[in-house]
Design a protein around this motif. Structure first.
Motif, PDB file in Angstrom:
ATOM      1  N   ALA A  24       0.851  -1.190   0.000  1.00  0.00           N
ATOM      2  CA  ALA A  24       0.000   0.000   0.000  1.00  0.00           C
ATOM      3  C   ALA A  24       0.883   1.236   0.000  1.00  0.00           C
ATOM      4  O   ALA A  24       1.712   1.405   0.892  1.00  0.00           O
ATOM      5  CB  ALA A  24      -0.904   0.000   1.217  1.00  0.00           C
ATOM      6  N   SER A  25       0.698   2.089  -0.994  1.00  0.00           N
ATOM      7  CA  SER A  25       1.529   3.283  -1.100  1.00  0.00           C
ATOM      8  C   SER A  25       0.711   4.441  -1.658  1.00  0.00           C
ATOM      9  O   SER A  25      -0.416   4.257  -2.118  1.00  0.00           O
ATOM     10  CB  SER A  25       2.738   3.013  -2.004  1.00  0.00           C
ATOM     11  OG  SER A  25       2.297   2.689  -3.317  1.00  0.00           O
ATOM     12  N   GLY A  26       1.296   5.646  -1.612  1.00  0.00           N
ATOM     13  CA  GLY A  26       0.623   6.817  -2.158  1.00  0.00           C
ATOM     14  C   GLY A  26       0.409   7.876  -1.102  1.00  0.00           C
ATOM     15  O   GLY A  26       1.178   7.995  -0.147  1.00  0.00           O
ATOM     16  N   SER A  27      -0.671   8.614  -1.262  1.00  0.00           N
ATOM     17  CA  SER A  27      -0.975   9.718  -0.361  1.00  0.00           C
ATOM     18  C   SER A  27      -1.643   9.186   0.910  1.00  0.00           C
ATOM     19  O   SER A  27      -2.837   9.323   1.114  1.00  0.00           O
ATOM     20  CB  SER A  27      -1.897  10.727  -1.058  1.00  0.00           C
ATOM     21  OG  SER A  27      -1.297  11.218  -2.241  1.00  0.00           O
ATOM     22  N   ILE A  28      -0.820   8.607   1.762  1.00  0.00           N
ATOM     23  CA  ILE A  28      -1.320   7.940   2.968  1.00  0.00           C
ATOM     24  C   ILE A  28      -0.835   8.688   4.198  1.00  0.00           C
ATOM     25  O   ILE A  28       0.367   8.847   4.391  1.00  0.00           O
ATOM     26  CB  ILE A  28      -0.852   6.471   3.009  1.00  0.00           C
ATOM     27  CG1 ILE A  28      -1.435   5.699   1.828  1.00  0.00           C
ATOM     28  CG2 ILE A  28      -1.264   5.833   4.339  1.00  0.00           C
ATOM     29  CD1 ILE A  28      -0.863   4.301   1.687  1.00  0.00           C
ATOM     30  N   PHE A  29      -1.795   9.129   5.022  1.00  0.00           N
ATOM     31  CA  PHE A  29      -1.427   9.701   6.318  1.00  0.00           C
ATOM     32  C   PHE A  29      -1.281   8.597   7.353  1.00  0.00           C
ATOM     33  O   PHE A  29      -0.351   8.579   8.143  1.00  0.00           O
ATOM     34  CB  PHE A  29      -2.483  10.716   6.758  1.00  0.00           C
ATOM     35  CG  PHE A  29      -2.216  11.319   8.098  1.00  0.00           C
ATOM     36  CD1 PHE A  29      -2.909  10.885   9.235  1.00  0.00           C
ATOM     37  CD2 PHE A  29      -1.270  12.324   8.245  1.00  0.00           C
ATOM     38  CE1 PHE A  29      -2.655  11.446  10.470  1.00  0.00           C
ATOM     39  CE2 PHE A  29      -1.002  12.880   9.482  1.00  0.00           C
ATOM     40  CZ  PHE A  29      -1.698  12.440  10.598  1.00  0.00           C
ATOM     41  N   GLY A  33      -7.011  -0.612   9.911  1.00  0.00           N
ATOM     42  CA  GLY A  33      -7.038  -2.043   9.674  1.00  0.00           C
ATOM     43  C   GLY A  33      -6.718  -2.403   8.238  1.00  0.00           C
ATOM     44  O   GLY A  33      -6.907  -1.612   7.318  1.00  0.00           O
ATOM     45  N   MET A  34      -6.209  -3.610   8.065  1.00  0.00           N
ATOM     46  CA  MET A  34      -5.972  -4.173   6.738  1.00  0.00           C
ATOM     47  C   MET A  34      -6.480  -5.603   6.748  1.00  0.00           C
ATOM     48  O   MET A  34      -6.627  -6.227   7.817  1.00  0.00           O
ATOM     49  CB  MET A  34      -4.484  -4.162   6.387  1.00  0.00           C
ATOM     50  CG  MET A  34      -3.870  -2.781   6.393  1.00  0.00           C
ATOM     51  SD  MET A  34      -2.140  -2.797   5.864  1.00  0.00           S
ATOM     52  CE  MET A  34      -2.315  -2.942   4.080  1.00  0.00           C
ATOM     53  N   LYS A  98      -7.358  -5.306   1.370  1.00  0.00           N
ATOM     54  CA  LYS A  98      -8.090  -4.080   1.662  1.00  0.00           C
ATOM     55  C   LYS A  98      -7.374  -3.308   2.750  1.00  0.00           C
ATOM     56  O   LYS A  98      -6.802  -3.904   3.674  1.00  0.00           O
ATOM     57  CB  LYS A  98      -9.514  -4.403   2.134  1.00  0.00           C
ATOM     58  CG  LYS A  98     -10.389  -3.171   2.304  1.00  0.00           C
ATOM     59  CD  LYS A  98     -11.744  -3.505   2.919  1.00  0.00           C
ATOM     60  CE  LYS A  98     -11.672  -3.524   4.420  1.00  0.00           C
ATOM     61  NZ  LYS A  98     -13.011  -3.569   5.052  1.00  0.00           N
ATOM     62  N   ALA A  99      -7.403  -1.995   2.640  1.00  0.00           N
ATOM     63  CA  ALA A  99      -6.805  -1.146   3.666  1.00  0.00           C
ATOM     64  C   ALA A  99      -7.752  -0.003   3.999  1.00  0.00           C
ATOM     65  O   ALA A  99      -8.372   0.588   3.109  1.00  0.00           O
ATOM     66  CB  ALA A  99      -5.463  -0.590   3.176  1.00  0.00           C
ATOM     67  N   ASP A 111     -11.979   2.968   2.556  1.00  0.00           N
ATOM     68  CA  ASP A 111     -11.507   1.631   2.184  1.00  0.00           C
ATOM     69  C   ASP A 111     -10.956   1.645   0.760  1.00  0.00           C
ATOM     70  O   ASP A 111     -11.595   2.118  -0.173  1.00  0.00           O
ATOM     71  CB  ASP A 111     -12.650   0.619   2.249  1.00  0.00           C
ATOM     72  CG  ASP A 111     -13.073   0.310   3.669  1.00  0.00           C
ATOM     73  OD1 ASP A 111     -14.159  -0.268   3.856  1.00  0.00           O
ATOM     74  OD2 ASP A 111     -12.302   0.644   4.599  1.00  0.00           O
ATOM     75  N   TYR A 112      -9.759   1.089   0.631  1.00  0.00           N
ATOM     76  CA  TYR A 112      -9.150   0.887  -0.678  1.00  0.00           C
ATOM     77  C   TYR A 112      -8.922  -0.603  -0.883  1.00  0.00           C
ATOM     78  O   TYR A 112      -8.580  -1.326   0.060  1.00  0.00           O
ATOM     79  CB  TYR A 112      -7.814   1.634  -0.792  1.00  0.00           C
ATOM     80  CG  TYR A 112      -7.966   3.125  -0.922  1.00  0.00           C
ATOM     81  CD1 TYR A 112      -8.091   3.933   0.203  1.00  0.00           C
ATOM     82  CD2 TYR A 112      -7.997   3.734  -2.174  1.00  0.00           C
ATOM     83  CE1 TYR A 112      -8.231   5.305   0.090  1.00  0.00           C
ATOM     84  CE2 TYR A 112      -8.130   5.105  -2.298  1.00  0.00           C
ATOM     85  CZ  TYR A 112      -8.254   5.882  -1.161  1.00  0.00           C
ATOM     86  OH  TYR A 112      -8.393   7.247  -1.274  1.00  0.00           O
TER      87      TYR A 112
END
Length: 123
Positions: A24-29, A33-34, A98-99, A111-112
């Motif tokens: 999981a990467s990108g614009s994540i603060f 849960g995953m 899912k994250a 949710d992504y």
């Protein structure tokens, strides 16, 4: 943008093992849960295993003792894994990660989902 990229699916004989990975990467603060879910055609997507940000795990009864979920909270990318042992033919499915992602501290988590990876258990 947030990306979840899965890998590690494939074909395995009954009783065999596979390890799935999800990055999981990108614009994540922050990521709460995953989890891993699976789906076969014509059926609802079902939970396989989840893990909280603190490492608490939860498994579907059917996979307890055979599957292990883990996560690695690296600096810019969070890695989720699923070690699957003693696989059964009925576990053939597309597996999704899912994250629950917080992209900023003033927004609610979203949710992504990853694109899915096929797991086939067959002799």
């Amino acid at each position: 943008q947030v990306q979840l990229v899965e890998s590690g699916g494939g074909w395995v004989q009954p009783g065999g093992s596979l390890r799935l990975s999800c990055a999981a990467s990108g614009s994540i603060f922050s990521i709460y849960g995953m989890g891993w879910y699976r789906q076969v055609p014509g059926k609802q997507r079902e939970l396989v295993a989840t893990i909280t940000s603190g490492g608490t795990t939860n498994y579907a009864d059917s996979v307890k003792g055979r599957f292990t979920i883990s996560r690695d909270n690296a600096k810019n990318t969070v890695y989720l894994s699923l070690q699957m042992n003693s696989l059964k033919p009925e576990e053939t499915a597309v597996y999704y990660c899912k994250a629950e992602v917080l992209v900023s501290p003033i927004e609610r988590e979203t949710d992504y989902w990853g694109q899915g990876t096929q797991v086939t258990v067959s002799s």
